[in-house]
Scaffold this active site. Structure first.
Site, PDB file in Angstrom:
ATOM      1  CD  GLU A 428      27.072  19.640 -51.970  1.00  3.48           C
ATOM      2  OE1 GLU A 428      26.840  19.065 -53.057  1.00  3.48           O
ATOM      3  OE2 GLU A 428      28.184  19.659 -51.433  1.00  3.48           O
ATOM      4  CG  ASP A 501      29.104  21.130 -55.412  1.00  2.00           C
ATOM      5  OD1 ASP A 501      28.303  21.795 -56.104  1.00  2.00           O
ATOM      6  OD2 ASP A 501      29.699  21.574 -54.407  1.00  2.00           O
ATOM      7  CG  ASP A 503      32.470  17.793 -54.919  1.00  2.45           C
ATOM      8  OD1 ASP A 503      31.410  17.274 -54.492  1.00  2.45           O
ATOM      9  OD2 ASP A 503      32.907  18.881 -54.503  1.00  2.45           O
ATOM     10  CG  ASP A 505      32.859  16.983 -49.770  1.00  2.00           C
ATOM     11  OD1 ASP A 505      33.238  15.927 -49.222  1.00  2.00           O
ATOM     12  OD2 ASP A 505      33.458  18.064 -49.666  1.00  2.00           O
TER      13      ASP A 505
END
Ligand code: 0RA
Length: 658
Positions: A428, A501, A503, A505
């Protein structure tokens, strides 16, 4: 599942096959109800409910009422015929007691009707009795009320006539055995869902659920049966016409019920059932349905000149785009196929469904020309889009863009060309991609950074997808082609590792990629080639800043800190003045990682990419399917859902093409 071979029309008590006592059920509950967890526990409820539904299918009951009692028991009441109370010639006991204490003596009677219980999932009410600390049965039959109680399948009393009544039916209260089940906590939502579906599938039945503890209660009655089901499935979708096609017809003992309605989405939702049991893998009823639909829509389109002589036929897929349908067949002797028995096998059903739908749908189209034109128009659009997608793909193929000859510019390939010894990281963002490129083992690890607009694969068609650089890069790098040109033989890497990540997203992007693989490259998932990398969440830094400990989830953090604090205590270290736990554990810093970008190239390699240390999670087909379902929900055409999703996930949606 063993069934007695009885003639269905002239049921009598002696035809109940007496096989064995209930000891086997208590010894191996899993064999009968699948397990002793929540699913097995709820199976007990289904067993009783299904018997009531069978009474409804046979035309004798109209209500099945379930109560979650305050004392933890479940009560199921139906207004069917009531379990027969006469003496059973084989057992010398009442039929009630026989049905409740003899394995396999349950479901298979009731006057030649179709049955839910005793079928695929049915194991008989005796199984419920055997697995209950206590069970109380009350039968209302021929003017009398009969009662009997059991404990763990053993009668505590005889069947007693306790009075008179003008009602009929069966009431069963049971308390699941706490020494057998992991938990005896029932779920209101799970039971309610089952009762909702039972009401959709059994025309004219009333079902209800009450939770005495929480005072929740809900009931279902759908005059439209499966028509109401279709309406329910299409909530939030734009329908092409409010009217729902419906047919209910019996041919040679097979009852065929079909409801269908088109929406302006691209998704196809067809659920097929045999005797009210869902067949997730379809079977002969679904095959017959598809054949008839394709034929009828094409015939109509030709007859009306909507499809010109020279034009090729609409494909089955074209005619099903945006379709929501329920297919329900009822037959005396359903045969299920496949390893999981998820597929209806009776060969005669195919022709019968095809005949019924063929006849009634073409009649319907004649009668509803406006709806018919919309259906055909939609299928024509789908066909055109399919052709456009093929042309786009062919043109890209001609340019060689998808073959292995030219690799995407952003790909940092590995030097080893043997797929077995190669892996690719899908990373990403460009910055993490940069770190991954400098930190990797360039012999075996390739890096493909993905950024910008990652396509919404749910709504985008292939032509649009192939206009997206990220997707084209991905297909090219993997070397497997797409759609008709898809071939796993070309796969250039043994492991495809999604690295995002840790998280929200990041998880959205992996959902998206998994959805893409699920839709277009399923065999790669089946082959076990897809993995999720797990970057660390925390770093515990030691004095001197050497040999940090990297931690991958919150639980692990607590465990490591506990262990270290204990160890230091034993070593006699002074602990207690320090307020923070990481300090008590002897670390000088606890870092929290929010993204891959916070690590330098070496750290990223050591924590997340080094084959000796990294944590990889293999993506199973169920995971990808879940991702796909999440995606459908969030990105499908349900306007309200999508709005709220967009509001809470603004950053993610910015990168989506919706
Ligand atoms: C055996 C035979 C018949 C019905 C039933 C059992 C029956 C069982 C349950 C369990 C819950 N509700 C039920 N309702 C009926 C056939 C009855 C007849 O032929 O009269």
């Amino acid at each position: 599942m063993a069934e007695s071979k009885t003639k269905k029309s002239d049921y009598s008590s002696e035809q109940i096959t007496v096989l064995e006592g209930l000891e086997p059920v208590r010894k191996r509950p899993g064999m009968y109800i699948g397990g002793t967890g929540s699913e097995g526990l709820h199976h007990l409820v289904w067993e009783i409910i299904d018997n009531g539904i069978d009474e409804a299918l046979a035309g004798f009951a109209s209500r099945v009422e379930v109560t979650m009692l305050a004392d933890g028991g479940i009560r199921v009441i139906d207004n069917g015929r009531g379990i027969p109370t006469d003496i059973h010639p084989k057992t010398g006991k009442s039929t009630v007691e026989t049905v409740l204490t003899v394995l396999h003596a349950g479901g298979k009677f009731g006057g030649g009707g179709y049955k839910v219980s005793g079928g695929l999932h049915g194991v008989g009410v005796s199984v419920v009795n055997g697995l209950s600390e206590k069970l109380k049965v009350t039968v209302y039959r021929e003017g009398n009320v009969y009662k009997q109680e059991y404990s763990r399948g053993v009668p505590l009393t005889d069947l007693k006539n306790t009075g008179t009544t003008d009602r009929s039916g069966t009431e069963i209260i049971f308390y699941p055995d706490r020494s057998i089940f992991e938990s005896t906590e029932f779920s209101y939502e799970i039971i309610l869902d089952r009762l909702r579906h039972a009401a959709y599938l059994t025309k004219g039945i009333y079902t209800s659920l009450e939770n005495e503890k929480t005072h929740e209660r809900y009931s279902f009655y759908f005059e439209g049966g499966i028509q109401s089901y279709v309406k329910h499935l299409n909530i939030g979708r734009e329908v092409i016409d409010e009217d729902i096609f419906y047919v209910d017809k019996t041919v040679q003992d097979v009852q065929v019920e079909i409801a269908l309605q088109y929406t302006d989405t691209y998704t196809e939702t067809i659920k097929s059932f045999a005797n009210n049991v869902l067949n997730p893998d379809g079977g002969t009823h679904l095959t017959g349905f598809r054949a008839a639909l394709t034929r009828v829509v094409n015939d109509y389109a030709r007859k009306q000149g909507l499809l010109k002589e020279k034009e090729e036929n609409l494909s089955g897929e074209d005619t099903r785009e945006g379709l929501t349908a329920i297919i329900l067949v009822k037959l005396p002797d359903p045969q299920f196929e496949g390893q999981t028995k998820n597929k209806l096998g009776n060969p005669e059903v195919r022709g019968i469904v095809e005949q019924v739908l063929g006849e009634y749908l073409s009649y319907y189209l004649e009668e509803h020309p406006a709806v018919a034109r919309k259906i055909v128009g939609k299928a024509l659009l789908a066909a055109r889009a399919r052709k456009a997608a093929r042309a786009a793909r062919d043109s890209i193929l001609r340019k060689g863009a998808l073959d292995g000859a030219s690799m995407p510019g952003k790909l940092a390939d590995c030097s080893n060309k043997d797929p077995k010894e190669s892996e690719i990281y899908l990373v990403e963002g460009d910055s993490a991609g940069g770190s991954a490129k400098s930190g990797r083992d360039s012999k075996s690890q390739a890096i493909l950074p993905l950024r910008g607009k990652v396509l919404n694969v749910e709504r985008a068609r292939l032509d649009k997808m192939l206009a997206n650089n990220e997707i084209v890069s991905l297909i090219k790098a993997l070397g497997v082609g797409i759609e008709e040109s898809f071939d796993t033989a070309g796969l250039r890497y043994d492991r495809i590792i999604i690295m995002t990540d840790a998280d929200v997203d990041g998880s959205h992007i992996s959902t998206l990629l998994m959805t893409f693989f699920f839709r277009y490259m399923k065999p790669i998932i089946d082959g076990g080639h897809i993995y999720l990398a797990k970057p660390p969440l925390f770093e515990l830094v030691r004095p001197g800043r050497k040999a940090s400990i990297f931690i991958y989830d919150e639980d692990e953090l607590e465990k490591v800190l506990d262990t270290e604090i204990d160890r230091r205590k034993k070593e006699g270290a002074k602990i207690g003045q320090e307020s923070e736990r990481f300090k008590q554990a002897g670390f000088i810093e606890q870092k929290r990682y929010k993204g891959l970008g916070e690590m330098d190239a070496t750290q990223l390699f050591e924590t997340t990419m080094n084959p000796d240390k990294r944590v990889l999670v293999q993506v199973k087909i169920e995971d990808a399917e879940k991702a796909d379902a999440i995606f459908n929900k969030l990105m499908g055409s349900e306007v309200e859902l999508r709005k709220s999703f967009i509001q809470t996930n603004a950053k993610f949606v910015k990168d989506l093409d919706i």
